[in-house]
Design an enzyme around this catalytic site. Sequence first.
Site, PDB file in Angstrom:
ATOM      1  CG  ASP A  23      -4.859  12.998  11.581  1.00  0.00           C
ATOM      2  OD1 ASP A  23      -5.741  13.848  11.338  1.00  0.00           O
ATOM      3  OD2 ASP A  23      -4.960  11.808  11.263  1.00  0.00           O
ATOM      4  CB  SER A  82      -2.624   5.447  -2.707  1.00  0.00           C
ATOM      5  OG  SER A  82      -2.680   4.165  -2.162  1.00  0.00           O
ATOM      6  CE  LYS A  90      -6.424   2.222  -4.339  1.00  0.00           C
ATOM      7  NZ  LYS A  90      -5.533   1.216  -3.744  1.00  0.00           N
TER       8      LYS A  90
END
Length: 708
Positions: free
Chosen positions: A487, A476, A501
Amino acid sequence: MPFTFHRRQFFISGFLGLVIFTGGFTSQTSPHASFTELAPTPQESDAAMEVAHDLEHYHYLKPHLDTHFSEQVFTRYLQDLDPTHSYFLASDIHDFQAYRDSLAVNIKHGDLHQAFVIYNRFEQRMINRLNFELTLVQKKPLMDFTRKESLETNREHAPWSISQAAMDDLWRKRVKAAELSLTLAGKKPEDIKKLLAKRYDNQLSHIYQTRPDDAFQVFMDSLTESIDPHTEYFSPRVSENFNINMSLSLEGIGAVLQTEDEYTKVVRLVTGGPADKAHQLKPGDRIVAVAQANGDFVDVVGWRIDEVVDLIRGPKNSIVRLQILPAGAHDEHQTHVISITRNTVTLQDQAAKSHVIEIESGGIKHKIGIIELPTFYADFQAEQDGNPNYRSTTRDVRALIEALKKEQIEGLIMDLRNNGGGALQEANSLVGLFIDTGPTVQVRDSAGHVEVLGNSDSGMTYSGPLVVLVNRLSASASEIFTGAIQDYQRGLVVGATTYGKGSVQALRDVGYGQLKVTEAKFYRISGGSNQNKGIIPDIVFPSLIDDKDIGESAQPNAMPWDSIAPVQYQPYFDFKSQLPNLKLLDQQRIKTSPDFIYTDAELALLREQKNKTLISLQEATRRSEQDLWDKHQLDIENARRTAKGLPPLKALVNANDDSPADIPASATPSDEDIKNDGFLKESGYIILDWNRLSHSAPAPLPVNTALH
């Protein structure tokens, strides 16, 4: 680019420690009471209609509660009630086929008749089976353990028994397996008979006490989990337990539990909680019995999980004893007893902590900083009260980084192993300590609206080499932070693929109870979802956690991975040219590392054990198998210890005290634990490789270029 964040009643943690119900029951009343069929109450019928409405209108997937969906609910309901196909007969399943197309459709009108018919039949079958077990254990002596026969333990896809005789033979073997396990544990025949009789008698007693709420909760679980695993209905009792869990207002041991077959299994330990600090309980362990201080043990095999939780909870500073069946153990002859002092979990217990390790390379010692982050936390009440010194993840980590910089560290490891999530805004703001400004995550709601969250504060608290260490239990909010760092190519991600999740839940009142419903999904700034796939590390470490058993992708009806349009962002490094060399150097070390060799060997042994689902009911065979298993484990552990210059062990007792794994032995490890953690060491070596290769590698990308 403006970035926004609105505080909503969202739940993004991967593990909330929710109560899970299955078909095992127990209580403490007379077994001679008569069984009365259950019927839904008017409040439950009204709640069912409200849940149906909210699912169709507010769930991210906008499901239609039609005949096709009814078929899914029908299958899930039977599986939830009887996962081992050990109670219902084939004739029962034939009788229920008339409900296959209408089970979910009917709840839109508050009609729960079919669900209760199935549940009442299940309870009747349980009474039959338990009475049969009681008849068997009352016979003397114990069953014949020299006879060559076996029991299949994996019956998820087994056919339903076509006759009472076939069912009786299955349960005869199950009782025999229980008697044999207790015999192997060293218990006397008369004690075995007494223990099993009491166990089955208690389970039988509860059936006569079952309430309509129990049947309603099981059916609603099957309904909501047929959509996705994080959408759940909470009856008033379960709502109370959920709210207690979220506010930490009642003392316990700090462990997230779930039901698996007839056992209560430990899913994870709450960071800084009593169980975590005691260093005795581990994920995957199963609780067989519970005792208060010096009181007698209460056998809880087959108990409902909320009643097990009630036994474990108690006054602060009181002692609870647990009889534990370790993860990977086949049966109860391998149990041991642990004692834990109950307490609450405080913010301080869960706070970020820092360490410095020294790694020698080329004859030179290098300092590497480590920040353990067990959860994403914030003292919202103190912030609302205007306290300028309120605690939060980002504030604490910033202070730790400043202290580590004074130690002249050559790189930083953010250790997010076992971090199940927490406050979204803290994951968002923590990224800002490692980037200048920019987006961090996208949130898409069920209507397709996308909100971009990000960091508007210019400047970086730490601009040096960064590694993020994760495992399968990183979930999460952890995945939001890790995905953003990956990224931006701001740091390297190492470890195991994360939980996956990537959904957001909101809590809605449905009159009689509450509905936690999935209303949104997270997406990385590169456009891909964290959902289901998780974050795949740049450099993968071996893991003892099987992603076929744990993680979003292992959950039935998990929402799929997908992607949306990326947003503009600026990478900081170009790792593509360096990654092949970094991976090669990592693999060369792992091949000779005692810790990683141990992990691979232990993983192979665990897989072999897991694939073995047919257990012998012969005592001699079982003893031989256990001796061989113990020898394999001891050989693996001693090979590692010898390679590290540690004395070998004569037996498996305390063998795991110094064992490495991608699951830390404790979420609050000592300095010695950190020093001996092979996964942290290897992460440090990767930083040193990065530093060395960077001298000949392309420079970091300049500001305002290479926008994605």
